[in-house]
Design an enzyme around this catalytic site. Structure first.
Site, PDB file in Angstrom:
ATOM      1  N   GLY A  12     -64.832 -13.663  -6.053  1.00 19.33           N
ATOM      2  CA  GLY A  12     -66.032 -12.861  -6.205  1.00 19.33           C
ATOM      3  C   GLY A  12     -66.515 -12.256  -4.903  1.00 19.33           C
ATOM      4  O   GLY A  12     -66.033 -12.574  -3.823  1.00 19.33           O
ATOM      5  N   ALA A  63     -66.825 -24.974  -9.507  1.00 19.94           N
ATOM      6  CA  ALA A  63     -67.038 -23.567  -9.167  1.00 19.94           C
ATOM      7  C   ALA A  63     -67.754 -23.500  -7.821  1.00 19.94           C
ATOM      8  O   ALA A  63     -68.475 -24.427  -7.443  1.00 19.94           O
ATOM      9  CB  ALA A  63     -67.867 -22.890 -10.251  1.00 19.94           C
ATOM     10  N   HIS A  74     -74.708 -29.672 -19.515  1.00 18.10           N
ATOM     11  CA  HIS A  74     -75.204 -28.344 -19.157  1.00 18.10           C
ATOM     12  C   HIS A  74     -76.728 -28.377 -18.984  1.00 18.10           C
ATOM     13  O   HIS A  74     -77.449 -28.837 -19.869  1.00 18.10           O
ATOM     14  CB  HIS A  74     -74.811 -27.368 -20.262  1.00 18.10           C
ATOM     15  CG  HIS A  74     -74.943 -25.940 -19.868  1.00 18.10           C
ATOM     16  ND1 HIS A  74     -76.155 -25.325 -19.743  1.00 18.10           N
ATOM     17  CD2 HIS A  74     -74.006 -25.023 -19.567  1.00 18.10           C
ATOM     18  CE1 HIS A  74     -75.953 -24.062 -19.385  1.00 18.10           C
ATOM     19  NE2 HIS A  74     -74.654 -23.859 -19.268  1.00 18.10           N
ATOM     20  N   GLU A  93     -65.123 -22.110 -20.714  1.00 20.65           N
ATOM     21  CA  GLU A  93     -66.104 -23.147 -21.030  1.00 20.65           C
ATOM     22  C   GLU A  93     -65.992 -23.612 -22.486  1.00 20.65           C
ATOM     23  O   GLU A  93     -66.178 -24.786 -22.791  1.00 20.65           O
ATOM     24  CB  GLU A  93     -67.510 -22.635 -20.732  1.00 20.65           C
ATOM     25  CG  GLU A  93     -68.550 -23.725 -20.704  1.00 20.65           C
ATOM     26  CD  GLU A  93     -69.835 -23.264 -20.027  1.00 20.65           C
ATOM     27  OE1 GLU A  93     -70.224 -23.851 -19.018  1.00 20.65           O
ATOM     28  OE2 GLU A  93     -70.448 -22.295 -20.522  1.00 20.65           O
TER      29      GLU A  93
END
Ligand code: NAG
Ligand code: NAG
Length: 309
Positions: A86, A174, A196, A264
């Protein structure tokens, strides 16, 4: 033509994993009993044990000293694979590695595996004899639209060729996260899933699972345990490899059926079928864009949103 070749490569990769599985070194060391270190009654305000009796780790539920003594006797090495990509890769990697070298498994040997698809300079980090850094270049391949597919295939191949011999436990994260407090040995287990931060506090069974019946990631309405976060997965190298293998197989099956799901959702399907042996509370991956509920007493890892990149 190209995609066919890509598919065959994927399939051969999966098969090679299956063949290699029986050569795994066993890391058999006697485990602690749950009752030696886990104190779920200390946190009546949250879910501390799942239906299948796996502990959910919250601040206050574990005896750190007992765990530290145990894992020091085992003389463990823990791997931390970070997936980098990214536009903000360099800044993100700096924040991630500097904070991880302070708070991730302090006092234990750690090998950082940095998976990159773009060239990023390694940030300057205070050197510690306990830390090793390895860069795994993924190479830029624009035919792989999904970052996870490319990185996971690469990580899988590296686990098979040497990571399995270097570490006792492996986490894969990540890069858009910053450690803020100790992420210690209380998180170690054969198979570790991350709750989550948004979905834990939603009182619903209608999680955003894959609902297309023909997808490998499909979970029927009304089923499923929790919604797990794709930004952290952990366990023994063998278990992480098993997940990667199932994920790649799922993607192959979906591609054959003209479907695409997300990383995911495949992860959620995997943990639906293969229940994790330990769950990390949302304290271990808190989305910094959300307001803090009173149950979150101690944020250990904060997710950075694009806004504050
Ligand atoms: C602990 O493990 C490391 C690396 O695997 C090794 O070099 C060291 O000798 C071990 N220490 C003990 C006390 O076994
Ligand atoms: C699935 O594929 C379509 C186009 O083929 C694309 O627009 C969509 O973003 C893809 N979804 C995912 C989750 O990759």
């Amino acid at each position: 033509m190209y995609s066919k070749r890509r598919m065959l490569l994927l399939i051969s990769f999966v098969l090679s994993l299956l063949l290699v599985e029986r050569y795994f070194r066993s890391h058999q060391v006697e485990e602690l009993e749950l009752s030696d270190w886990f104190m779920p009654r200390r946190r009546p305000d949250v879910i501390t044990t799942t239906d299948w009796l796996a502990p959910v780790i919250w601040e206050g539920t574990f005896n750190r000293q007992v765990l530290e003594d145990h894992y020091r006797r085992r003389n463990i090495t823990v791997g931390l694979a970070v997936l980098v990509s990214g536009r903000f890769a360099h800044k993100s990697l700096g924040l991630f590695l500097r904070s991880a070298s302070k708070y991730f498994m302090p006092g234990h040997r750690v090998i950082f595996y940095i998976l990159m698809d773009t060239f990023v300079r390694l940030p300057g980090i205070a050197r510690s004899p306990l830390h090793t850094f390895r860069v795994l270049k993924t190479g830029i391949d624009y035919t792989w639209h999904d970052l996870h597919l490319l990185h996971m295939k690469n990580l899988g191949a590296n686990i098979v060729s040497y990571i399995q011999d270097e570490v006792d436990f492996l986490f894969c994260m990540a890069v858009d996260q910053v450690f803020q407090n100790r992420f210690g040995v209380e998180t170690l287990a054969p198979s570790v899933a991350q709750l989550h931060s948004w979905w834990y506090f939603r009182n619903t069974k209608n999680f955003p699972y894959e609902r297309r019946r023909n997808s490998a990631a499909f979970i029927p309405l009304g089923q499923g345990d929790f919604f797990y976060d794709g930004s952290t997965v952990g366990g023994t190298p063998h278990q992480v490899l098993n997940f990667i293998d199932k994920y790649l197989q799922g993607v192959i099956d979906d591609t054959r059926n003209g479907l695409n799901s997300t990383y995911e959702r495949h992860l959620n399907k995997y943990f639906f079928l293969n229940k994790p042996t330990k769950l990390l509370s949302p304290e271990y991956n808190w989305d910094s864009a959300l307001n803090l509920p009173i149950q979150i007493q101690y944020v250990k890892v904060a997710r950075r949103t694009e806004r504050n990149s």
